[in-house]
Design a protein around this motif. Structure first.
Motif, PDB file in Angstrom:
ATOM      1  N   TYR A 185       0.873  -1.179   0.000  1.00 19.90           N
ATOM      2  CA  TYR A 185       0.000   0.000   0.000  1.00 19.90           C
ATOM      3  C   TYR A 185       0.903   1.221   0.000  1.00 19.90           C
ATOM      4  O   TYR A 185       1.856   1.297   0.776  1.00 19.90           O
ATOM      5  N   PHE A 186       0.624   2.180  -0.858  1.00 23.06           N
ATOM      6  CA  PHE A 186       1.428   3.388  -0.964  1.00 23.06           C
ATOM      7  C   PHE A 186       0.712   4.536  -0.276  1.00 23.06           C
ATOM      8  O   PHE A 186      -0.388   4.925  -0.691  1.00 23.06           O
ATOM      9  N   THR A 187       1.340   5.100   0.757  1.00 26.35           N
ATOM     10  CA  THR A 187       0.687   6.157   1.530  1.00 26.35           C
ATOM     11  C   THR A 187       0.564   7.473   0.756  1.00 26.35           C
ATOM     12  O   THR A 187      -0.345   8.243   1.024  1.00 26.35           O
ATOM     13  N   LYS A 188       1.448   7.722  -0.193  1.00 28.57           N
ATOM     14  CA  LYS A 188       1.385   8.978  -0.946  1.00 28.57           C
ATOM     15  C   LYS A 188       0.300   8.963  -2.022  1.00 28.57           C
ATOM     16  O   LYS A 188      -0.436   9.933  -2.190  1.00 28.57           O
ATOM     17  N   THR A 189       0.219   7.860  -2.756  1.00 32.43           N
ATOM     18  CA  THR A 189      -0.741   7.791  -3.864  1.00 32.43           C
ATOM     19  C   THR A 189      -2.010   7.036  -3.494  1.00 32.43           C
ATOM     20  O   THR A 189      -3.000   7.113  -4.200  1.00 32.43           O
ATOM     21  N   HIS A 190      -1.957   6.259  -2.409  1.00 33.10           N
ATOM     22  CA  HIS A 190      -3.058   5.404  -1.935  1.00 33.10           C
ATOM     23  C   HIS A 190      -3.341   4.229  -2.870  1.00 33.10           C
ATOM     24  O   HIS A 190      -4.375   3.590  -2.759  1.00 33.10           O
ATOM     25  N   HIS A 191      -2.408   3.937  -3.767  1.00 33.82           N
ATOM     26  CA  HIS A 191      -2.565   2.799  -4.660  1.00 33.82           C
ATOM     27  C   HIS A 191      -2.143   1.517  -3.947  1.00 33.82           C
ATOM     28  O   HIS A 191      -1.390   1.546  -2.973  1.00 33.82           O
ATOM     29  N   GLU A 218      -4.123  -5.188   2.666  1.00 30.50           N
ATOM     30  CA  GLU A 218      -3.753  -3.893   2.079  1.00 30.50           C
ATOM     31  C   GLU A 218      -4.887  -2.882   2.224  1.00 30.50           C
ATOM     32  O   GLU A 218      -4.641  -1.697   2.428  1.00 30.50           O
ATOM     33  N   LEU A 219      -6.127  -3.344   2.152  1.00 30.50           N
ATOM     34  CA  LEU A 219      -7.265  -2.448   2.357  1.00 30.50           C
ATOM     35  C   LEU A 219      -7.348  -1.955   3.801  1.00 30.50           C
ATOM     36  O   LEU A 219      -7.825  -0.840   4.050  1.00 30.50           O
ATOM     37  N   CYS A 220      -6.879  -2.752   4.750  1.00 31.08           N
ATOM     38  CA  CYS A 220      -6.810  -2.294   6.140  1.00 31.08           C
ATOM     39  C   CYS A 220      -5.869  -1.098   6.242  1.00 31.08           C
ATOM     40  O   CYS A 220      -6.194  -0.081   6.871  1.00 31.08           O
ATOM     41  N   HIS A 221      -4.686  -1.204   5.607  1.00 39.55           N
ATOM     42  CA  HIS A 221      -3.759  -0.068   5.569  1.00 39.55           C
ATOM     43  C   HIS A 221      -4.458   1.139   4.939  1.00 39.55           C
ATOM     44  O   HIS A 221      -4.409   2.248   5.471  1.00 39.55           O
ATOM     45  N   TYR A 222      -5.083   0.912   3.800  1.00 36.16           N
ATOM     46  CA  TYR A 222      -5.717   1.969   3.005  1.00 36.16           C
ATOM     47  C   TYR A 222      -6.776   2.717   3.808  1.00 36.16           C
ATOM     48  O   TYR A 222      -6.720   3.947   3.955  1.00 36.16           O
ATOM     49  N   HIS A 223      -7.765   2.002   4.335  1.00 37.86           N
ATOM     50  CA  HIS A 223      -8.886   2.652   5.003  1.00 37.86           C
ATOM     51  C   HIS A 223      -8.466   3.330   6.308  1.00 37.86           C
ATOM     52  O   HIS A 223      -8.912   4.449   6.597  1.00 37.86           O
ATOM     53  N   LEU A 224      -7.605   2.674   7.086  1.00 37.81           N
ATOM     54  CA  LEU A 224      -7.149   3.293   8.332  1.00 37.81           C
ATOM     55  C   LEU A 224      -6.320   4.548   8.063  1.00 37.81           C
ATOM     56  O   LEU A 224      -6.460   5.556   8.754  1.00 37.81           O
ATOM     57  N   GLY A 241      -7.090   8.576   9.113  1.00 34.36           N
ATOM     58  CA  GLY A 241      -6.183   9.189  10.066  1.00 34.36           C
ATOM     59  C   GLY A 241      -5.978   8.352  11.323  1.00 34.36           C
ATOM     60  O   GLY A 241      -5.626   8.881  12.377  1.00 34.36           O
ATOM     61  N   ARG A 242      -6.201   7.067  11.220  1.00 36.20           N
ATOM     62  CA  ARG A 242      -6.045   6.157  12.356  1.00 36.20           C
ATOM     63  C   ARG A 242      -4.762   5.340  12.181  1.00 36.20           C
ATOM     64  O   ARG A 242      -4.073   5.451  11.178  1.00 36.20           O
ATOM     65  N   GLY A 243      -4.454   4.494  13.167  1.00 36.30           N
ATOM     66  CA  GLY A 243      -3.225   3.706  13.148  1.00 36.30           C
ATOM     67  C   GLY A 243      -3.239   2.657  12.054  1.00 36.30           C
ATOM     68  O   GLY A 243      -3.900   1.626  12.195  1.00 36.30           O
ATOM     69  N   TYR A 244      -2.488   2.876  10.993  1.00 37.66           N
ATOM     70  CA  TYR A 244      -2.501   1.989   9.823  1.00 37.66           C
ATOM     71  C   TYR A 244      -1.254   1.116   9.718  1.00 37.66           C
ATOM     72  O   TYR A 244      -1.161   0.270   8.844  1.00 37.66           O
ATOM     73  N   LYS A 245      -0.292   1.301  10.623  1.00 39.57           N
ATOM     74  CA  LYS A 245       0.963   0.547  10.538  1.00 39.57           C
ATOM     75  C   LYS A 245       0.808  -0.817  11.198  1.00 39.57           C
ATOM     76  O   LYS A 245      -0.064  -1.021  12.035  1.00 39.57           O
ATOM     77  N   HIS A 246       1.707  -1.741  10.843  1.00 40.17           N
ATOM     78  CA  HIS A 246       1.619  -3.120  11.340  1.00 40.17           C
ATOM     79  C   HIS A 246       1.615  -3.208  12.858  1.00 40.17           C
ATOM     80  O   HIS A 246       0.987  -4.080  13.426  1.00 40.17           O
ATOM     81  N   ARG A 247       2.302  -2.315  13.529  1.00 42.30           N
ATOM     82  CA  ARG A 247       2.410  -2.385  14.990  1.00 42.30           C
ATOM     83  C   ARG A 247       1.217  -1.765  15.716  1.00 42.30           C
ATOM     84  O   ARG A 247       1.095  -1.910  16.925  1.00 42.30           O
ATOM     85  N   ASP A 248       0.347  -1.036  15.006  1.00 44.51           N
ATOM     86  CA  ASP A 248      -0.766  -0.331  15.644  1.00 44.51           C
ATOM     87  C   ASP A 248      -1.888  -1.285  16.052  1.00 44.51           C
ATOM     88  O   ASP A 248      -2.301  -2.136  15.267  1.00 44.51           O
TER      89      ASP A 248
END
Length: 156
Positions: A39-45, A68-74, A78-85
């Protein structure tokens, strides 16, 4: 399966499992081998490995898409989207996403250990694949100084 079909698949999973539309691009990337997707945080692709689909089928690939959609939506919320969150881990469990993808069959094995960092005080060893400057590190056990030695080649 092509990128258009993947895009439709990701959009469908997003609506079915998250109740939120996926409004960016999803594509296959054949260079992805050690990971199932990105998941790309800059482009959201989102990029998905076609090798995972070929090796393990649509069920495992859908788990990767959910991951990957979990990363995307979180991230977009503006919520914790990283693996450790904790929020990320909870959402993974809620939607039935994979925490890790399966290793590809025939994937390269790890490189052999070529170097050892050895603590001068307690003797703790730290195997390394790459040469490391021992002055930049200290022993994790006793904070002692380390020395670098070349590992003995294993017979075989």
């Amino acid at each position: 399966m092509d990128d258009r079909e993947l895009q439709n698949w990701v959009e469908r999973v997003s609506l079915d499992r998250f109740g939120i539309p996926f409004r960016h691009r999803a594509i296959f990337n054949a260079r992805l081998r050690s990971t199932g997707g990105r998941y790309f945080t800059k482009t959201h692709h989102i990029e998905i490995s076609p090798h995972q689909l070929a090796a393990y089928g649509p069920e495992e690939t859908e788990k990767i898409i959910k991951h990957e959609l979990c990363h995307y939506h979180l991230h977009l919320q503006g919520r914790g989207y990283k693996h450790r969150d904790p929020e990320f881990k909870a959402l993974l469990k809620q939607v039935g996403a994979a925490r890790y993808c399966k290793a590809l069959p025939g994937a390269r094995r790890t490189l052999p250990v070529k170097y050892l960092l050895i603590c001068r005080s307690c003797g703790q060893t730290y195997p390394r694949k790459r040469k490391t400057d021992p002055r930049k590190y200290a022993c994790g056990r006793c904070r002692g100084k380390l020395r670098l030695v070349e590992a003995e080649p294993r017979p075989g």
